[in-house]
Design an enzyme around this catalytic site. Structure first.
Site, PDB file in Angstrom:
ATOM      1  CG  PHE A 172      -2.366   0.091   0.917  1.00  0.00           C
ATOM      2  CD1 PHE A 172      -3.055  -1.007   0.448  1.00  0.00           C
ATOM      3  CD2 PHE A 172      -3.062   1.288   1.090  1.00  0.00           C
ATOM      4  CE1 PHE A 172      -4.403  -0.924   0.145  1.00  0.00           C
ATOM      5  CE2 PHE A 172      -4.409   1.386   0.794  1.00  0.00           C
ATOM      6  CZ  PHE A 172      -5.090   0.269   0.318  1.00  0.00           C
ATOM      7  CD  GLN A 195      -5.441  10.494   2.411  1.00  0.00           C
ATOM      8  OE1 GLN A 195      -6.201   9.584   2.726  1.00  0.00           O
ATOM      9  NE2 GLN A 195      -4.156  10.495   2.706  1.00  0.00           N
ATOM     10  CG  HIS A 244      -8.140   7.763  -2.509  1.00  0.00           C
ATOM     11  ND1 HIS A 244      -7.756   7.201  -3.701  1.00  0.00           N
ATOM     12  CD2 HIS A 244      -7.958   6.807  -1.567  1.00  0.00           C
ATOM     13  CE1 HIS A 244      -7.370   5.948  -3.479  1.00  0.00           C
ATOM     14  NE2 HIS A 244      -7.478   5.688  -2.196  1.00  0.00           N
ATOM     15  CG  LEU A 301     -12.018   4.482  -2.559  1.00  0.00           C
ATOM     16  CD1 LEU A 301     -10.924   5.529  -2.603  1.00  0.00           C
ATOM     17  CD2 LEU A 301     -12.201   3.981  -1.129  1.00  0.00           C
ATOM     18  CD  GLU A 314      -2.623   4.175  -1.245  1.00  0.00           C
ATOM     19  OE1 GLU A 314      -2.922   5.376  -1.335  1.00  0.00           O
ATOM     20  OE2 GLU A 314      -2.087   3.685  -0.238  1.00  0.00           O
ATOM     21  NE  ARG A 343      -4.694   6.576   0.322  1.00  0.00           N
ATOM     22  CZ  ARG A 343      -5.638   5.999   1.054  1.00  0.00           C
ATOM     23  NH1 ARG A 343      -6.369   6.725   1.882  1.00  0.00           N
ATOM     24  NH2 ARG A 343      -5.855   4.700   0.969  1.00  0.00           N
ATOM     25  CG  HIS A 400     -10.475   8.978   0.741  1.00  0.00           C
ATOM     26  ND1 HIS A 400     -11.560   8.179   0.476  1.00  0.00           N
ATOM     27  CD2 HIS A 400      -9.573   8.186   1.375  1.00  0.00           C
ATOM     28  CE1 HIS A 400     -11.322   6.951   0.931  1.00  0.00           C
ATOM     29  NE2 HIS A 400     -10.138   6.934   1.493  1.00  0.00           N
ATOM     30  NE  ARG A 424      -6.966   7.953   6.409  1.00  0.00           N
ATOM     31  CZ  ARG A 424      -7.148   6.993   5.490  1.00  0.00           C
ATOM     32  NH1 ARG A 424      -6.404   5.892   5.510  1.00  0.00           N
ATOM     33  NH2 ARG A 424      -8.060   7.136   4.537  1.00  0.00           N
TER      34      ARG A 424
END
Lengths: 588, 231
Positions: free
Chosen positions: A120, A241, A243, A253, A256, A287, A354, A399
């Protein structure tokens, strides 16, 4: 005024997503009387939409260590995260994941029977050396599997749910202690006071302040609005954030985990552009970095499609077997929302709002803290907050993927444990102030009495458009100052809305009006905090202040509704037991 | 686009009625839910549930042109006009498109919807082979939207006695889990003439499941286990 009906519990939890239900489980299993309020049936909470995985250094795929996870999280946060909280979370991670497995979570498995983990963004082995497989996954439905598992375990523990109840306001006594909440039962339209010896907010995010968001409609920042109206600060609200991969146009969404499994981003020239921006981790950089890179590509004319306004996420080279086994929902979403089958064609994607890194300030026990008597973090008596609505802060300015589900589990549990240790059944309720419920009733009375006014949907749409254009990926003074002015104007319009629906029964128009009261507080906090922070850090990227400024801005923002004012408090750089990771230049 | 929508507000309507709407859609309105939200900006009294808008939370199940489905993943282009929207069939209506799902969830709760294992857990994860995990696919993905159970005549007639396809699919999800230790209770629980055996395999559930799951097959598996145990 007739006094409101009251009901008493040891603990009142607002929100039945991952963090609320992890906390309620600790309490219910310890035999406390717990009321969990939720605007929706628990399994419909937004945790259900999480896809990729839960970060934990189980080391099932290759060597891993919680200290490496901690380093990645600190670096991902652009050093705004508090290192004591980050150490706590990363050390606890394996334990809460094993517990979830013991609860019955249907994780994917390796040949040896252990939990499958995928790579990730921003997760690395040996302090940034190479990508590591740390995301514990159930296909691309990890959030769904986790939320259902937690609900199931709460059924076993006989947790008491108040389904389709919307909490309206915190009730504080003269000493400032929180003694419960007012809440609206949506089906009947009744307002009640739910008294709790402790109250725990677990209301999730507020992505619905933006026009293009991966967030569900219910993510309206209710807990943040309640805290702000009760005089409590909101922390680091400038950090939102984006995304990197929301479906272009639809906002839905795309995990990732697609890039974790080997998917890559391409520009209009067919170039894998992340190699230029992040030579080491490439498409698996943090991100904020990937989102800014995509934005840059689009700005420089290398976007795809007729308007050159998106990039492509290519995964057909993974082959149908991997896609069907590891990313089945992504295939479904791409077909339904983008008209492409990713087995053959790439998915058009754009950075999409996100996650809210900021929130209600807490310590690692989930206790809400606020500055008092010269101490920046004094617990507020009777009040806890966990999950996305809280700011511990483990995510700082950005994050890492998979750390949100982890945050829910770790701090839901730690708050639950802390409350259990208070031995609430042996204690009495504090007395309820005489005017408990007055502010909520006043809001409802205004709505009921408003004969004409602007439609809630129109004001909400203007708010979302304003936040989208004035608090986007790239920001500067002019755009932000204009944003502050517009949001303050919008706040006045929010106070003059009216609804047509006069029924008491399941009045969703009334609910949306009450949600707008919360959205506007979150929006004000966001834009005012962003305008004041004159640096670029994590998700806050300012073209007029392109560099991070640790001398002036290595500190947390605190926004207060009263006077729309800001305060600041230091970042905790000292972990619990290990050496600090001092700030350094952040590259991937 | 033309719609005909079931309206009922117990505070002012003596009986339910159908209300016609004609609304101009935006080119970005792709799904039925987008149209409903646009409708609601014109008439905010129209009540329906919604949340994730991507088919994973299960809030916006309704009867769409005679068939149960989720508004958020039903493409407007697939719908004949006027689009007739009704609440999920066979359930008490709270208001407009919102039904009371108490009975549906009571049945779900009745199957012990959790892995039962009273052994103390190990330090790490319990091991499960990829093959053992594989059998949960097609079972654990249920979103409890109730499209299936409210399309089932057996559930309409006996919602208090027949578990219904959603509950039974979930029952099999736990039976099939290699970590579950409660097989005897689970099969005992299926013995009476109603809870399991009211399923007559007409497969309405399979036809409407928005996640492409197959409750009938899961029910068939439970039936053969119950029968096999009896001989």
């Amino acid at each position: 005024m007739k006094p409101l009906e009251r009901r008493r519990f040891d603990a009142v939890i607002v929100g039945a997503g991952g963090s609320g239900m992890r906390a309620s489980l600790q309490l219910a299993e310890a035999g406390l009387s717990v009321a969990v309020l939720s605007k929706v049936f628990p399994t419909r909470s937004h945790t259900v939409a999480a896809q990729g995985g839960i970060g934990a250094s189980l080391g099932n795929m290759s060597e891993d260590h919680w200290l490496w996870h901690m380093y990645d999280t600190v670096k991902g946060s652009d050093w705004l995260g508090d290192q004591d909280a980050i150490e706590y979370m990363c050390r606890m991670a394996p334990r809460v994941v094993y517990e979830l497995e013991h609860f019955g979570m249907p994780f994917d498995r390796n040949a040896d029977g252990t939990i499958y983990q995928r790579p990730f963004g921003g997760h690395s082995a040996n302090f940034g050396e190479k990508p590591v497989q740390r995301a514990c996954a159930a296909a691309d439905r990890t959030g769904h599997a986790m939320l259902h598992t937690l609900y199931q375990r709460n059924v076993r523990a006989h947790t008491q749910f108040f389904v389709e109840w919307m909490a309206l306001d915190l009730v504080r006594d003269d000493a400032g202690a929180v003694v419960g909440v007012t809440a609206l039962e949506m089906e009947s339209g009744e307002v009640m006071v739910l008294e709790g010896k402790v109250t725990l907010l677990a209301t999730g995010g507020a992505g619905r302040i933006f026009a293009a968001s991966t967030n569900a409609f219910i993510n309206t920042g209710d807990g943040l609005g309640m805290a702000a109206r009760a005089g409590l600060p909101l922390q680091d609200m400038e950090f939102w954030q984006f995304h990197p991969t929301g479906v272009a146009g639809a906002g839905v969404l795309i995990t990732e985990g697609v890039r974790g499994e080997g998917g890559i981003l391409l520009n209009s020239a067919g170039e894998r552009f992340m190699e230029r921006y992040a030579p080491n981790l490439k498409d698996l950089a943090s991100r904020d970095v990937v989102s800014r890179s995509i934005d840059q590509e689009i700005k420089e004319g290398r976007g795809c499609g007729p308007h050159k306004d998106y990039v492509l996420l290519k995964l057909d080279h993974l082959g149908p077997d991997v896609i069907n086994k590891r990313l089945p929902s992504i295939r479904e979403i791409a077909i339904k929302f983008a008209n492409v089958d990713p087995v053959r064609e790439p998915i058009p994607v754009v950075p999409t709002i996100h996650y809210m890194m900021g929130g209600i300030p807490t310590n690692v026990h989930g206790q809400v803290v606020a500055p008092a008597r010269g101490d920046p973090a004094v617990p507020v008596e009777g009040l806890y907050a966990v999950g996305e609505c809280a700011c511990v802060s483990v995510h700082g300015a950005n994050r890492l993927g998979t750390n949100s589900l982890l945050d829910l589990l770790v701090f839901g549990r730690s708050a639950g444990d802390h409350v259990v240790a208070l031995n609430l059944p042996a204690q009495a309720h504090r007395s309820l102030p005489n005017d408990a419920g007055a502010p909520s009733l006043a809001r409802l009375a205004r709505l009921d009495g408003a004969k004409d006014g602007e439609r809630v949907a129109d004001v909400a749409a203007d708010l979302r458009r304003t936040m989208q254009s004035h608090c986007g990926v790239f920001r500067n003074q002019e755009i932000l100052s204009e944003g502050v002015r517009k949001v303050r104007e919008l706040a006045e319009r929010v106070a003059r809305t009216a609804i047509g629906d006069r029924s008491r029964t399941f009045n969703t128009a009334r609910v949306e009006a009450l949600e707008l009261d919360n959205l506007i507080e979150v929006a004000k906090a966001t834009v005012v905090s962003a305008e004041a922070r004159r640096e670029s850090r994590g998700a806050q990227a300012r073209s007029d202040y392109p560099d991070r400024d640790d001398v002036h801005w290595l500190r947390h923002t605190l926004w207060y509704r009263e006077g729309d004012r800001l305060d600041y408090k230091p970042v905790t750089l000292k972990p619990l037991t290990v050496e600090s990771f001092p700030p350094k230049v952040r590259t991937y | 686009m033309r719609f005909s929508i079931y309206r009922y507000d117990p505070e002012k309507d003596a009986a339910p009625r159908m209300q016609d709407y004609d609304i101009e859609l935006d080119p970005h309105d792709r799904m039925l839910l987008d149209a409903l939200i646009r409708l609601k900006t014109v008439d905010d009294s129209l009540a329906f549930r919604r949340s994730c808008r991507e088919g994973v939370c299960g809030s916006d199940a309704m009867n769409i042109n005679g068939k149960n489905g989720l508004a958020c993943i039903t493409n407007l282009k697939t719908l004949k006009e006027p689009v007739v929207l009704r609440p999920l069939p066979g359930q008490p209506v709270v208001r407009d498109l919102i039904v009371d799902m108490t009975q549906f969830f009571a049945q779900y709760h009745s199957i012990k919807p959790y892995v039962v294992d009273d052994e103390p857990p190990p330090e790490r994860e319990r091991l499960q082979s990829p093959e053992e995990r594989e059998v949960l696919n097609g079972l654990y993905e249920c979103i409890l939207c109730a499209c299936c159970s409210t399309a089932c005549p057996s559930f309409w007639w006996n919602p208090d006695k027949f578990v219904g396809p959603a509950g039974l699919l979930n029952m099999y999800r736990f039976i099939a889990d290699s970590r579950d230790r409660d097989l005897n209770w689970r099969l005992d629980n299926m013995q009476d003439p109603y809870r399991l055996f009211r399923c007559h395999s007409i497969m309405n559930c399979v036809d409407v499941c928005p996640k492409g799951l197959n409750p009938t097959r899961a029910i068939g598996n439970i039936k053969s286990m119950v029968v096999k145990r009896a001989v």
